[in-house]
Design a protein around this motif. Structure first.
Motif, PDB file in Angstrom:
ATOM      1  N   ASP A   9      50.290  45.497  15.254  1.00 12.63           N
ATOM      2  CA  ASP A   9      49.355  45.749  16.265  1.00 12.63           C
ATOM      3  C   ASP A   9      48.067  45.516  16.235  1.00 12.63           C
ATOM      4  OD1 ASP A   9      49.330  46.158  19.214  1.00 12.63           O
ATOM      5  OD2 ASP A   9      48.850  47.996  18.987  1.00 12.63           O
ATOM      6  N   LEU A  10      47.610  44.303  15.348  1.00 17.04           N
ATOM      7  CA  LEU A  10      46.318  44.199  15.019  1.00 17.04           C
ATOM      8  C   LEU A  10      45.980  42.718  15.620  1.00 17.04           C
ATOM      9  CD1 LEU A  10      46.351  45.389  11.420  1.00 17.04           C
ATOM     10  CD2 LEU A  10      45.118  46.400  13.153  1.00 17.04           C
ATOM     11  N   LEU A  11      46.495  42.133  16.676  1.00 17.63           N
ATOM     12  CA  LEU A  11      46.069  40.880  17.104  1.00 17.63           C
ATOM     13  C   LEU A  11      44.629  40.884  17.556  1.00 17.63           C
ATOM     14  CD1 LEU A  11      48.970  39.868  19.436  1.00 17.63           C
ATOM     15  CD2 LEU A  11      48.328  39.028  17.213  1.00 17.63           C
ATOM     16  N   PRO A  12      43.900  39.928  17.059  1.00 12.15           N
ATOM     17  CA  PRO A  12      42.547  39.871  17.434  1.00 12.15           C
ATOM     18  C   PRO A  12      42.184  39.392  19.156  1.00 12.15           C
ATOM     19  CG  PRO A  12      43.128  37.689  16.555  1.00 12.15           C
ATOM     20  CD  PRO A  12      44.374  38.572  16.494  1.00 12.15           C
ATOM     21  N   ASP A  13      41.100  39.847  19.386  1.00 17.24           N
ATOM     22  CA  ASP A  13      40.646  39.128  20.764  1.00 17.24           C
ATOM     23  C   ASP A  13      39.676  38.276  20.831  1.00 17.24           C
ATOM     24  OD1 ASP A  13      38.311  40.647  20.240  1.00 17.24           O
ATOM     25  OD2 ASP A  13      38.975  42.252  21.875  1.00 17.24           O
ATOM     26  N   VAL A  61      29.347  36.868  18.780  1.00 16.65           N
ATOM     27  CA  VAL A  61      30.828  37.275  19.160  1.00 16.65           C
ATOM     28  C   VAL A  61      30.571  37.685  20.634  1.00 16.65           C
ATOM     29  CG1 VAL A  61      32.761  38.783  19.095  1.00 16.65           C
ATOM     30  CG2 VAL A  61      32.015  37.759  17.048  1.00 16.65           C
ATOM     31  N   PRO A  62      31.200  37.334  21.714  1.00 20.63           N
ATOM     32  CA  PRO A  62      30.789  37.634  22.936  1.00 20.63           C
ATOM     33  C   PRO A  62      30.968  39.057  23.153  1.00 20.63           C
ATOM     34  CG  PRO A  62      32.363  35.729  23.016  1.00 20.63           C
ATOM     35  CD  PRO A  62      32.106  36.216  21.471  1.00 20.63           C
ATOM     36  N   VAL A  63      30.290  39.723  24.149  1.00 20.15           N
ATOM     37  CA  VAL A  63      30.066  41.002  24.484  1.00 20.15           C
ATOM     38  C   VAL A  63      31.490  41.473  25.012  1.00 20.15           C
ATOM     39  CG1 VAL A  63      29.219  42.781  26.197  1.00 20.15           C
ATOM     40  CG2 VAL A  63      27.928  41.280  25.112  1.00 20.15           C
ATOM     41  N   GLY A  64      31.989  42.561  24.578  1.00 19.72           N
ATOM     42  CA  GLY A  64      33.390  43.113  24.951  1.00 19.72           C
ATOM     43  C   GLY A  64      34.484  42.760  24.008  1.00 19.72           C
ATOM     44  N   ARG A  65      34.381  41.918  23.030  1.00 16.82           N
ATOM     45  CA  ARG A  65      35.322  41.697  22.162  1.00 16.82           C
ATOM     46  C   ARG A  65      35.164  42.826  21.072  1.00 16.82           C
ATOM     47  NH1 ARG A  65      38.426  37.818  24.508  1.00 16.82           N
ATOM     48  NH2 ARG A  65      37.029  36.311  25.246  1.00 16.82           N
ATOM     49  N   LEU A 103      30.700  50.086  15.318  1.00 17.02           N
ATOM     50  CA  LEU A 103      29.722  49.434  16.369  1.00 17.02           C
ATOM     51  C   LEU A 103      30.272  49.210  17.736  1.00 17.02           C
ATOM     52  CD1 LEU A 103      29.313  46.195  14.158  1.00 17.02           C
ATOM     53  CD2 LEU A 103      27.867  47.848  14.083  1.00 17.02           C
ATOM     54  N   SER A 104      29.158  49.494  18.513  1.00 14.55           N
ATOM     55  CA  SER A 104      29.727  49.262  19.950  1.00 14.55           C
ATOM     56  C   SER A 104      30.088  48.053  20.429  1.00 14.55           C
ATOM     57  CB  SER A 104      28.658  49.989  20.959  1.00 14.55           C
ATOM     58  OG  SER A 104      27.461  49.414  20.807  1.00 14.55           O
ATOM     59  N   GLU A 105      29.217  46.881  19.775  1.00 13.72           N
ATOM     60  CA  GLU A 105      29.179  45.527  20.074  1.00 13.72           C
ATOM     61  C   GLU A 105      28.862  44.732  18.605  1.00 13.72           C
ATOM     62  OE1 GLU A 105      30.244  43.679  22.642  1.00 13.72           O
ATOM     63  OE2 GLU A 105      30.260  45.806  23.936  1.00 13.72           O
ATOM     64  N   PHE A 106      29.469  43.610  18.583  1.00 21.95           N
ATOM     65  CA  PHE A 106      29.081  42.938  17.190  1.00 21.95           C
ATOM     66  C   PHE A 106      27.625  42.444  17.100  1.00 21.95           C
ATOM     67  CE2 PHE A 106      33.725  42.510  17.040  1.00 21.95           C
ATOM     68  CZ  PHE A 106      34.055  42.685  15.778  1.00 21.95           C
ATOM     69  N   SER A 107      26.987  42.455  18.465  1.00 26.00           N
ATOM     70  CA  SER A 107      25.473  42.048  18.618  1.00 26.00           C
ATOM     71  C   SER A 107      24.745  43.144  17.595  1.00 26.00           C
ATOM     72  CB  SER A 107      25.128  41.972  19.809  1.00 26.00           C
ATOM     73  OG  SER A 107      25.145  43.291  20.475  1.00 26.00           O
ATOM     74  N   ALA A 108      25.165  44.278  17.403  1.00 23.57           N
ATOM     75  CA  ALA A 108      24.658  45.332  16.454  1.00 23.57           C
ATOM     76  C   ALA A 108      24.783  44.993  14.968  1.00 23.57           C
ATOM     77  CB  ALA A 108      25.045  46.789  16.920  1.00 23.57           C
ATOM     78  N   ILE A 109      25.535  44.015  14.443  1.00 26.91           N
ATOM     79  CA  ILE A 109      25.751  44.038  12.943  1.00 26.91           C
ATOM     80  C   ILE A 109      24.687  43.477  12.211  1.00 26.91           C
ATOM     81  CG2 ILE A 109      26.842  41.759  13.084  1.00 26.91           C
ATOM     82  CD1 ILE A 109      29.154  42.814  11.167  1.00 26.91           C
TER      83      ILE A 109
END
Length: 135
Positions: A9-13, A61-65, A103-109
């Motif tokens: 149950d680790l399918l990416p989005d 990475v797009p927001v929400g992923r 992280l809440s979003e990848f934009s924070a990495i």
């Protein structure tokens, strides 16, 4: 390995892969066997990428992923795993590392942010039925 992602149950989005033929073939094989239907981003930036470039790719990475599959090359992808987790593992073709990031979003990495290596799978071990699960 795609079947493993589905079974766990680790399918990416979101999937991001290098433009290199071998990486692209690996990504397409994994997502087909996982029955993944989401977006596939193909980027030259991952070709022979340094650790810093892996971070830069994730920034876009797009927001929400929430779950990203990143398909790249050695030594960069193994070095990136070390940078993210502090754990050193060789990433052979089609190996999968599950890393949890707070992280809440990848934009924070950013470089220096540490994640937890939860699981690590190598294709040959999966074919033999061996479990290299961490947790």
């Amino acid at each position: 390995m795609g079947e493993l992602l589905a079974r766990q149950d680790l399918l990416p989005d979101f999937v991001i892969t290098s433009t290199a033929v071998r990486a692209l073939d690996t990504a397409k094989t994994v997502i087909a066997s996982a029955s993944y239907q989401g977006p596939l981003e193909i980027t030259r930036r991952l070709y022979l990428a340094e650790v810093s470039t892996h971070y830069e790719v994730l920034l876009d990475v797009p927001v929400g992923r929430e779950r990203v599959l990143l398909v790249g090359h050695n030594p960069g992808i193994s070095d990136f795993l070390l940078s993210l987790t502090g754990e050193e593992h060789d990433m052979p073709t089609a190996a999968i590392a599950r890393i949890d990031l707070d992280l809440s979003e990848f934009s924070a990495i950013r470089e220096g942010i540490r994640g937890k290596l939860v699981n690590f799978w190598r294709p040959r071990e999966e074919q033999k039925g061996e479990k290299k699960s961490r947790g």
